[in-house]
Each structure stands twice: as structure tokens, then as C-alpha cells.
Design a protein around this motif. Structure first.
Motif, PDB file in Angstrom:
ATOM      1  N   LYS A  26       0.955  -0.970  -0.295  1.00 44.96           N
ATOM      2  CA  LYS A  26       0.055   0.125   0.325  1.00 44.96           C
ATOM      3  C   LYS A  26       0.594   1.060  -0.006  1.00 44.96           C
ATOM      4  CE  LYS A  26      -3.953   2.043   2.636  1.00 44.96           C
ATOM      5  NZ  LYS A  26      -5.152   1.802   3.438  1.00 44.96           N
ATOM      6  N   ALA A  27       1.934   1.438   0.739  1.00 52.25           N
ATOM      7  CA  ALA A  27       2.386   2.309   1.222  1.00 52.25           C
ATOM      8  C   ALA A  27       3.959   2.975  -0.381  1.00 52.25           C
ATOM      9  CB  ALA A  27       3.846   2.366   1.794  1.00 52.25           C
ATOM     10  N   HIS A  34       1.973   9.427  -5.184  1.00 47.55           N
ATOM     11  CA  HIS A  34       2.587  10.969  -5.396  1.00 47.55           C
ATOM     12  C   HIS A  34       3.737  11.085  -6.702  1.00 47.55           C
ATOM     13  CE1 HIS A  34       3.801  13.639  -3.098  1.00 47.55           C
ATOM     14  NE2 HIS A  34       5.216  13.386  -3.478  1.00 47.55           N
ATOM     15  N   GLU A  35       4.521   9.946  -7.180  1.00 48.80           N
ATOM     16  CA  GLU A  35       4.854  10.359  -7.598  1.00 48.80           C
ATOM     17  C   GLU A  35       4.288  10.422  -9.692  1.00 48.80           C
ATOM     18  OE1 GLU A  35       8.598   7.693 -10.429  1.00 48.80           O
ATOM     19  OE2 GLU A  35       8.668   7.493  -8.556  1.00 48.80           O
ATOM     20  N   ALA A  37       1.992  11.986  -9.258  1.00 50.57           N
ATOM     21  CA  ALA A  37       1.362  12.572  -8.786  1.00 50.57           C
ATOM     22  C   ALA A  37       2.361  14.451  -9.642  1.00 50.57           C
ATOM     23  CB  ALA A  37       0.325  13.076  -7.904  1.00 50.57           C
ATOM     24  N   SER A  38       3.252  14.118  -8.711  1.00 48.63           N
ATOM     25  CA  SER A  38       4.295  15.546  -9.128  1.00 48.63           C
ATOM     26  C   SER A  38       5.279  15.372 -10.317  1.00 48.63           C
ATOM     27  CB  SER A  38       5.716  14.329  -7.904  1.00 48.63           C
ATOM     28  OG  SER A  38       5.379  14.598  -6.668  1.00 48.63           O
ATOM     29  N   VAL A  39       4.746  14.191 -11.197  1.00 51.73           N
ATOM     30  CA  VAL A  39       5.400  14.262 -12.115  1.00 51.73           C
ATOM     31  C   VAL A  39       4.347  15.228 -13.757  1.00 51.73           C
ATOM     32  CG1 VAL A  39       5.932  12.720 -15.491  1.00 51.73           C
ATOM     33  CG2 VAL A  39       6.711  12.438 -12.616  1.00 51.73           C
ATOM     34  N   ARG A  40       3.409  15.245 -13.050  1.00 49.02           N
ATOM     35  CA  ARG A  40       1.982  14.824 -13.609  1.00 49.02           C
ATOM     36  C   ARG A  40       2.073  17.148 -13.615  1.00 49.02           C
ATOM     37  NH1 ARG A  40      -0.611  15.604 -17.760  1.00 49.02           N
ATOM     38  NH2 ARG A  40      -2.835  16.488 -18.094  1.00 49.02           N
ATOM     39  N   GLU A  41       2.191  17.041 -12.092  1.00 49.64           N
ATOM     40  CA  GLU A  41       2.337  18.604 -11.689  1.00 49.64           C
ATOM     41  C   GLU A  41       3.423  19.079 -12.927  1.00 49.64           C
ATOM     42  OE1 GLU A  41       2.558  21.037  -7.215  1.00 49.64           O
ATOM     43  OE2 GLU A  41       2.753  19.099  -7.382  1.00 49.64           O
TER      44      GLU A  41
END
Length: 119
Positions: A26-27, A34-35, A37-41
Motif C-alpha cells: 500500500k505504501a 505520489h510520484e 502526481a508530482s510528474v503530472r504537476e
């Protein structure tokens, strides 16, 4: 089904690492999310910067076009005034020419009349 529930719980206790493995998965999944999402951001941030630059360029072009349009409008207004003035002057000159032609015709008629009198 009490015995099967007890058996299941006993299995959890004996295999205490199963919940921790699920927790790790899960982690890891959350870390990947999260990674991503960061790349997409970062991608969206880059795209936003590009769009802002394009917008600035378009606004600059629009301002320059407006200035040229205003200048063109002024030139067209001046041209219209000059054309009106030229038409008025042309009309005046045409009237003068007609007046001179009429005067010349009278002078010729008078000269013809004088010639006839002399004969």
C-alpha cells in the motif's frame, strides 16, 4: 463458523508479516501515485508556463495590431479629407474653365461681329 473465524485469526497471528506486507504494498502504491502526481504537476506547470508565454506574445501582437489599425484609420480619415478637398478644388477649376470658355466664346462672337461690321 466460529471455528473458521478462530482459525483465520490464528493464521493472522502466526503470519504477522502478512499485514506488514500489505502495508508495504500500500505504501509503495501510494509512493508511485505520489510520484506520478508530482510528474503530472511538473508537466502541467510547464504547460501553464508555455500557455502564459503564448498569451503574452498574443497580447503584444494584439496591441501592435491595434496601434497599426488606429494609424490606418487616421490615414484613411486624412485621405478622405484630402479627396474631398481635391474634389472641391477640381469642381472650382472646372467652373473657372467653363467661365473662361464662355468668356472666350463671347469674345469670338464679338470679334466676328466686329469683323462683319468692318466689311
Amino acid at each position: 463458523d466460529v471455528p473458521s473465524e478462530l482459525s483465520r485469526r490464528l493464521g493472522e497471528v502466526r503470519h504477522g508479516d502478512v499485514p506488514s506486507e500489505l502495508g508495504k504494498e500500500k505504501a509503495q502504491a501510494q509512493g508511485r501515485q505520489h510520484e506520478q502526481a508530482s510528474v503530472r504537476e511538473e508537466e502541467l506547470s510547464f504547460e501553464l508556463s508555455r500557455v502564459k508565454a503564448d498569451n503574452f506574445e498574443l497580447e503584444s501582437t494584439l496591441k501592435a495590431t491595434k496601434v497599426k489599425l488606429e494609424s490606418t484609420a487616421q490615414l484613411l480619415t486624412e485621405q478622405s479629407h484630402l479627396n474631398s478637398s481635391l474634389i472641391a478644388k477640381t469642381d472650382t477649376l472646372e467652373a473657372k474653365v467653363k467661365g473662361m470658355q464662355t468668356e472666350a466664346a463671347h469674345e469670338r462672337a464679338r470679334a466676328i461681329g466686329i469683323e462683319r461690321e468692318m466689311q
